[in-house]
Design a protein around this motif. Structure first.
Motif, PDB file in Angstrom:
ATOM      1  N   MET A   1       0.839  -1.196   0.000  1.00 17.09           N
ATOM      2  CA  MET A   1       0.000   0.000   0.000  1.00 17.09           C
ATOM      3  C   MET A   1       0.878   1.252   0.000  1.00 17.09           C
ATOM      4  N   PRO A   2       0.354   2.374  -0.537  1.00 21.99           N
ATOM      5  CA  PRO A   2       1.143   3.595  -0.569  1.00 21.99           C
ATOM      6  C   PRO A   2       1.206   4.268   0.787  1.00 21.99           C
ATOM      7  N   GLU A   3       2.113   5.244   0.908  1.00 26.96           N
ATOM      8  CA  GLU A   3       2.079   6.099   2.089  1.00 26.96           C
ATOM      9  C   GLU A   3       0.864   7.027   1.960  1.00 26.96           C
ATOM     10  N   ASN A   4       0.654   7.866   2.962  1.00 22.39           N
ATOM     11  CA  ASN A   4      -0.521   8.740   2.974  1.00 22.39           C
ATOM     12  C   ASN A   4      -1.797   7.920   2.809  1.00 22.39           C
ATOM     13  N   ARG A   5      -1.959   6.940   3.670  1.00 25.18           N
ATOM     14  CA  ARG A   5      -3.053   5.992   3.505  1.00 25.18           C
ATOM     15  C   ARG A   5      -4.361   6.506   4.084  1.00 25.18           C
ATOM     16  N   ARG A   6      -5.408   6.057   3.462  1.00 24.64           N
ATOM     17  CA  ARG A   6      -6.765   6.410   3.862  1.00 24.64           C
ATOM     18  C   ARG A   6      -7.471   5.106   4.232  1.00 24.64           C
ATOM     19  N   ILE A   7      -7.928   5.036   5.471  1.00 21.47           N
ATOM     20  CA  ILE A   7      -8.495   3.805   6.006  1.00 21.47           C
ATOM     21  C   ILE A   7      -9.932   4.059   6.441  1.00 21.47           C
ATOM     22  N   THR A   8     -10.800   3.103   6.150  1.00 20.53           N
ATOM     23  CA  THR A   8     -12.178   3.146   6.637  1.00 20.53           C
ATOM     24  C   THR A   8     -12.310   2.163   7.793  1.00 20.53           C
ATOM     25  N   VAL A   9     -12.874   2.636   8.901  1.00 20.76           N
ATOM     26  CA  VAL A   9     -13.098   1.788  10.076  1.00 20.76           C
ATOM     27  C   VAL A   9     -14.582   1.811  10.400  1.00 20.76           C
ATOM     28  N   ALA A  10     -15.160   0.618  10.552  1.00 20.46           N
ATOM     29  CA  ALA A  10     -16.572   0.519  10.919  1.00 20.46           C
ATOM     30  C   ALA A  10     -16.707  -0.279  12.202  1.00 20.46           C
ATOM     31  N   VAL A  11     -17.671   0.135  13.026  1.00 20.25           N
ATOM     32  CA  VAL A  11     -17.969  -0.528  14.295  1.00 20.25           C
ATOM     33  C   VAL A  11     -19.425  -0.971  14.235  1.00 20.25           C
ATOM     34  N   THR A  12     -19.660  -2.272  14.398  1.00 18.55           N
ATOM     35  CA  THR A  12     -21.033  -2.766  14.328  1.00 18.55           C
ATOM     36  C   THR A  12     -21.433  -3.389  15.667  1.00 18.55           C
ATOM     37  N   GLY A  13     -22.644  -3.929  15.704  1.00 20.75           N
ATOM     38  CA  GLY A  13     -23.236  -4.365  16.963  1.00 20.75           C
ATOM     39  C   GLY A  13     -22.785  -5.718  17.441  1.00 20.75           C
ATOM     40  N   ALA A  14     -21.532  -5.823  17.815  1.00 22.76           N
ATOM     41  CA  ALA A  14     -20.994  -7.034  18.435  1.00 22.76           C
ATOM     42  C   ALA A  14     -20.025  -6.592  19.513  1.00 22.76           C
ATOM     43  N   GLY A  15     -19.837  -7.430  20.525  1.00 27.17           N
ATOM     44  CA  GLY A  15     -18.964  -7.056  21.628  1.00 27.17           C
ATOM     45  C   GLY A  15     -17.513  -6.905  21.206  1.00 27.17           C
ATOM     46  N   GLY A  16     -16.767  -6.096  21.945  1.00 20.56           N
ATOM     47  CA  GLY A  16     -15.356  -5.900  21.661  1.00 20.56           C
ATOM     48  C   GLY A  16     -15.032  -4.530  21.127  1.00 20.56           C
ATOM     49  N   VAL A  17     -15.876  -3.548  21.442  1.00 26.26           N
ATOM     50  CA  VAL A  17     -15.675  -2.183  20.928  1.00 26.26           C
ATOM     51  C   VAL A  17     -14.393  -1.574  21.483  1.00 26.26           C
ATOM     52  N   GLY A  18     -13.941  -2.063  22.634  1.00 22.52           N
ATOM     53  CA  GLY A  18     -12.687  -1.548  23.182  1.00 22.52           C
ATOM     54  C   GLY A  18     -11.526  -1.720  22.231  1.00 22.52           C
ATOM     55  N   ALA A  19     -11.527  -2.797  21.453  1.00 20.52           N
ATOM     56  CA  ALA A  19     -10.471  -3.007  20.466  1.00 20.52           C
ATOM     57  C   ALA A  19     -10.543  -1.962  19.360  1.00 20.52           C
ATOM     58  N   SER A  20     -11.750  -1.519  19.020  1.00 16.61           N
ATOM     59  CA  SER A  20     -11.917  -0.462  18.010  1.00 16.61           C
ATOM     60  C   SER A  20     -11.239   0.817  18.476  1.00 16.61           C
ATOM     61  N   LYS A  21     -11.395   1.113  19.754  1.00 18.71           N
ATOM     62  CA  LYS A  21     -10.765   2.317  20.309  1.00 18.71           C
ATOM     63  C   LYS A  21      -9.255   2.244  20.161  1.00 18.71           C
ATOM     64  N   ARG A  22      -8.682   1.081  20.434  1.00 21.17           N
ATOM     65  CA  ARG A  22      -7.230   0.929  20.325  1.00 21.17           C
ATOM     66  C   ARG A  22      -6.769   1.005  18.871  1.00 21.17           C
ATOM     67  N   LEU A  23      -7.545   0.452  17.949  1.00 17.34           N
ATOM     68  CA  LEU A  23      -7.188   0.562  16.537  1.00 17.34           C
ATOM     69  C   LEU A  23      -7.237   2.019  16.088  1.00 17.34           C
ATOM     70  N   LEU A  24      -8.285   2.730  16.471  1.00 20.02           N
ATOM     71  CA  LEU A  24      -8.402   4.141  16.089  1.00 20.02           C
ATOM     72  C   LEU A  24      -7.261   4.964  16.658  1.00 20.02           C
ATOM     73  N   ALA A  25      -6.847   4.676  17.881  1.00 21.40           N
ATOM     74  CA  ALA A  25      -5.731   5.400  18.484  1.00 21.40           C
ATOM     75  C   ALA A  25      -4.460   5.182  17.672  1.00 21.40           C
ATOM     76  N   ALA A  26      -4.213   3.932  17.266  1.00 26.51           N
ATOM     77  CA  ALA A  26      -3.015   3.627  16.489  1.00 26.51           C
ATOM     78  C   ALA A  26      -3.033   4.323  15.133  1.00 26.51           C
ATOM     79  N   LEU A  27      -4.180   4.337  14.477  1.00 27.87           N
ATOM     80  CA  LEU A  27      -4.287   4.987  13.169  1.00 27.87           C
ATOM     81  C   LEU A  27      -4.117   6.498  13.290  1.00 27.87           C
ATOM     82  N   GLN A  28      -4.660   7.083  14.340  1.00 21.10           N
ATOM     83  CA  GLN A  28      -4.539   8.527  14.524  1.00 21.10           C
ATOM     84  C   GLN A  28      -3.100   8.947  14.821  1.00 21.10           C
ATOM     85  N   GLU A  29      -2.356   8.074  15.485  1.00 21.70           N
ATOM     86  CA  GLU A  29      -0.977   8.389  15.846  1.00 21.70           C
ATOM     87  C   GLU A  29       0.012   8.132  14.710  1.00 21.70           C
ATOM     88  N   ASP A  30      -0.411   7.392  13.696  1.00 23.76           N
ATOM     89  CA  ASP A  30       0.489   6.965  12.626  1.00 23.76           C
ATOM     90  C   ASP A  30       0.564   8.032  11.535  1.00 23.76           C
TER      91      ASP A  30
END
Length: 211
Positions: A1-30
């Motif tokens: 994949m190229p640099e300057n990446r654009r990522i789509t993240v979706a959160v749906t109705g299943a348990g484990g939303v805490g992992a979504s928060k950690r993924l979003l944090a990593a993407l925002q910091e990168d």
């Protein structure tokens, strides 16, 4: 994949939303990630409210997910005119975390009842990487057939199944390892903490005190 990446993240109705928060944090910091489109389904908001003890409205959920960087744009899953509905919209990959079994099933059969499912459909038709983090157990035959179908369509099914050889001690460590593996799939590896060298991993050595 190229640099300057654009990522789509979706959160749906299943348990484990805490992992979504950690993924979003990593993407925002990168610095390699310049834009994140975030979609949270109505049931996803319910689960976020349950896990984080917040309200179900979109603003409260976004705050709970820590999606506060200017690079993150919240999209309305009910708006099928949203930008991710078109293959002409630039996006490098999509992750649905967590992914409900019903969402996976509809994607497997080319159905799009909302913008999340349409974005996944676009990701597949444009031959981009789609990672579906299924959170369901046990699995019946329809689940298994849907997992085969969506894999044949080009998606990666990554169930939210923890590993144990790293001897995790907290929920946070389980989530961190899951997110690191997802980042590897996106070509955005952050650490070698969970990399197996044929004998062990840095995380395992840290927990067990072995060399």
């Amino acid at each position: 994949m190229p640099e300057n990446r654009r990522i789509t993240v979706a959160v749906t109705g299943a348990g484990g939303v805490g992992a979504s928060k950690r993924l979003l944090a990593a993407l925002q910091e990168d610095d390699r990630v310049t834009h994140v489109d975030l979609l949270v389904s109505a049931n996803g908001r319910k689960l976020a409210a349950l896990e984080f003890g917040t309200q179900e409205d979109p603003d409260s959920v976004v705050q709970a997910l820590g999606a506060t960087s200017p690079k993150v744009r919240l999209l309305d899953p009910a708006d099928l005119s949203g930008p991710v509905t078109s293959g002409s919209y630039p996006s490098d990959a999509m992750v649905i975390l967590p992914c409900a079994a019903g969402v996976l099933g509809r994607i497997a059969h080319g159905l799009a009842l909302d913008l999340i499912e349409r974005a996944a459909d676009v990701t597949l038709k444009e031959r981009r990487r789609l990672v579906l983090c299924l959170r369901e157990t046990p699995l019946h035959l329809a689940h298994l057939r849907n997992m085969v179908a969506v894999t044949e369509a080009g998606a990666i099914v990554y169930p939210m199944i923890p590993t144990y050889y790293n001897v995790p001690e907290t929920l946070a460590e389980l989530q961190d390892e899951l997110v690191e593996r997802l980042l590897q799939l996106l070509g955005l590896q952050h650490t070698e903490r969970y990399r197996w060298d044929g004998v062990s991993t840095p995380a395992r050595r840290e927990h067990t005190g072995t060399p």
